[in-house]
Write a protein that holds these residues in place. Structure first.
Motif, mmCIF file in Angstrom:
data_model
loop_
_atom_site.group_PDB
_atom_site.id
_atom_site.type_symbol
_atom_site.label_atom_id
_atom_site.label_comp_id
_atom_site.label_asym_id
_atom_site.label_seq_id
_atom_site.Cartn_x
_atom_site.Cartn_y
_atom_site.Cartn_z
ATOM 1 N N GLU A 37 0.826 -1.206 0.000
ATOM 2 C CA GLU A 37 0.000 0.000 0.000
ATOM 3 C C GLU A 37 0.862 1.258 0.000
ATOM 4 O OE1 GLU A 37 -3.172 2.699 0.232
ATOM 5 O OE2 GLU A 37 -3.001 0.624 -0.473
ATOM 6 N N LEU A 38 1.957 1.256 0.753
ATOM 7 C CA LEU A 38 2.850 2.420 0.776
ATOM 8 C C LEU A 38 3.523 2.629 -0.579
ATOM 9 C CD1 LEU A 38 4.523 2.051 4.284
ATOM 10 C CD2 LEU A 38 2.962 3.855 3.545
ATOM 11 N N ARG A 40 2.177 1.927 -3.388
ATOM 12 C CA ARG A 40 1.128 2.515 -4.241
ATOM 13 C C ARG A 40 0.956 4.001 -3.941
ATOM 14 N NH1 ARG A 40 -3.674 4.392 -4.154
ATOM 15 N NH2 ARG A 40 -3.793 4.152 -1.889
ATOM 16 N N ARG A 41 0.956 4.359 -2.646
ATOM 17 C CA ARG A 41 0.794 5.757 -2.267
ATOM 18 C C ARG A 41 1.976 6.613 -2.674
ATOM 19 N NH1 ARG A 41 0.036 6.551 3.823
ATOM 20 N NH2 ARG A 41 0.187 8.707 3.084
ATOM 21 N N GLU A 137 6.337 9.954 7.171
ATOM 22 C CA GLU A 137 5.237 10.175 6.242
ATOM 23 C C GLU A 137 5.033 11.647 5.957
ATOM 24 O OE1 GLU A 137 1.600 7.488 6.361
ATOM 25 O OE2 GLU A 137 2.380 7.246 8.386
ATOM 26 N N PHE A 141 5.341 12.574 2.149
ATOM 27 C CA PHE A 141 4.073 12.691 1.455
ATOM 28 C C PHE A 141 3.451 14.077 1.504
ATOM 29 C CE2 PHE A 141 3.581 7.975 2.547
ATOM 30 C CZ PHE A 141 4.191 7.611 1.366
ATOM 31 N N SER A 144 3.301 15.501 -1.925
ATOM 32 C CA SER A 144 2.918 14.577 -2.995
ATOM 33 C C SER A 144 1.445 14.698 -3.308
ATOM 34 C CB SER A 144 3.254 13.131 -2.598
ATOM 35 O OG SER A 144 2.767 12.224 -3.554
ATOM 36 N N LYS A 146 -0.143 12.593 -5.185
ATOM 37 C CA LYS A 146 -0.689 11.247 -5.388
ATOM 38 C C LYS A 146 -0.816 10.468 -4.102
ATOM 39 C CE LYS A 146 1.123 10.660 -10.072
ATOM 40 N NZ LYS A 146 1.910 9.780 -10.965
ATOM 41 N N ALA A 147 -0.288 11.027 -3.015
ATOM 42 C CA ALA A 147 -0.211 10.228 -1.791
ATOM 43 C C ALA A 147 -1.218 10.641 -0.750
ATOM 44 C CB ALA A 147 1.194 10.328 -1.200
ATOM 45 N N THR A 149 -4.419 10.848 1.555
ATOM 46 C CA THR A 149 -5.328 9.808 2.039
ATOM 47 C C THR A 149 -6.788 10.231 1.959
ATOM 48 O OG1 THR A 149 -5.190 10.658 4.313
ATOM 49 C CG2 THR A 149 -3.572 9.011 3.648
#
Length: 362
Positions: A37-38, A40-41, A137, A141, A144, A146-147, A149
């Motif tokens: 999952e990370l 992907r993120r 994180e 992120f 980012s 795309k990351a 949540t």
């Protein structure tokens, strides 16, 4: 009457080996899923290498795996007792005059020991790693696109500079630092004046300290600043409480956290509940061993073992649901935190003991 030392060590080692096997299996599974999952993120986030994502997943996994420890004790105890029964070792023990209460003593001791280690060593370690993971994180992120949540944090404040609405992508637990911050500023009349974008923002007494800032206004071209200050009337203690869940506070720091919140006039119910929940952990694990024993002592030649195992899984699930319900009631203040924390463990232990008394002693 206590079980013999040699036989007790043998049974205890069987319990330890099986429980740790179940826990490590779940740990590796959680780690693998979180790592994927990370990745992907991460996407094209700057500095998000596979190695760093593997490290981040390793920091995050202990806190998640901590919640499955009771089930590891339950399933590990069931597997141990079923293996001993299948190999007729329990039959031999009974023939030698050893009662069920005696050969359960090593399992009970192991459960209590694991519970003590869980609250005294594992919980502080997992909390520290979880805080470290939130820092990583935030660093990776925050910028980012795309990351995200989709669970942005929102705050509203009024100060000498007017009104402001603050949006943040994440908060670093245990601190007053936010990452991926956007501040929408308005004057006293509610008219928009500026938008401030920052990589990080830390709340101090009376002001926000923003880092790596870009300021956009209606009439001026964008400006960049390394440090930018915004006045605030928010209380750092309240921000820390809001964005730091009780599960992220190490066990040894909970008493100080409770005292600090009470001195500041803040509600410490959630932290007091978490403290009592952790204190009740050894008894909860003992209850899991007793529940496992009620469904795992049947001789294989009598059949029906599958139904008993299913009953044990169901009993563990019911105990888990009861625990979650009681914790919810305790967090809402409907019942005392001490009652909410200890009720599932005490009731589970008593029901397991009562069932064993009926099965073994009629």
């Amino acid at each position: 009457m206590l079980i013999g030392a040699t036989l007790g060590r043998y049974f205890a080692w069987r319990f330890v080996r099986t429980i740790l096997g179940v826990f490590l299996t779940v740990f590796v599974l959680v780690y693998t899923l979180d790592f994927v999952e990370l990745l992907r993120r991460a996407g094209d986030a700057e500095g998000a290498s596979p190695g760093l994502m593997a490290q981040l997943a390793l920091y995050r996994t202990p806190a998640v795996a901590e919640s499955v420890l009771p089930f590891a004790v339950l399933f590990g105890s069931m597997a141990t007792l079923l293996q001993l029964s299948r190999k007729l070792e329990l039959v031999v023990a009974r023939a030698a005059g050893i009662s069920a209460w005696q050969f359960l003593q090593p399992g009970a001791f192991v459960a209590l020991a694991i519970g003590a280690l869980a609250i005294g060593a594992y919980n502080p370690l997992s909390a520290a790693l979880k805080q470290r993971s939130s820092e990583i994180e935030a660093k990776i992120f925050a910028k980012s696109t795309k990351a995200g949540t989709g669970k942005d944090l929102w705050l509203r404040q009024r100060s000498v500079d007017g009104q402001a609405i603050i949006r943040a992508e994440t908060a670093i637990e245990g601190t007053t630092t936010l990452a991926g911050v956007t501040v929408f500023q308005f004057d006293d009349a509610g008219i928009f004046t500026a938008q401030v974008e920052a990589a990080r923002a830390t709340l101090h007494d009376g002001w926000w300290e923003l880092r790596d800032v870009r300021v956009l206004t209606r009439d001026e071209p964008p400006e960049s600043h390394e440090v930018y200050l915004v006045a605030s009337t928010l209380d750092p203690s309240q921000i820390r409480q809001r964005f730091t869940p009780p599960e992220s506070v190490p066990f040894w720091q909970l008493p100080d956290t409770i005292a600090r919140h009470e001195r500041a006039g803040l509600d410490a119910t959630r932290y007091r509940l978490q403290y009592d929940v952790l204190l009740a952990t050894p008894l909860l694990y003992l209850a899991m061993v007793l529940v496992a024993a009620t469904v795992s002592l049947r001789f294989f030649r009598f059949g029906g073992v599958g139904k008993l195992v299913l009953g044990g899984v169901s009993a563990g699930f019911v105990l888990y649901v009861a625990r979650q319900v009681m914790e919810g009631l305790g967090a809402s203040g409907m019942i005392a935190p001490t009652v909410a924390a200890w009720f599932p463990a005490v009731v589970g232990s008593l029901l397991g003991t009562l069932t064993l008394l009926y099965q073994e002693d009629g």
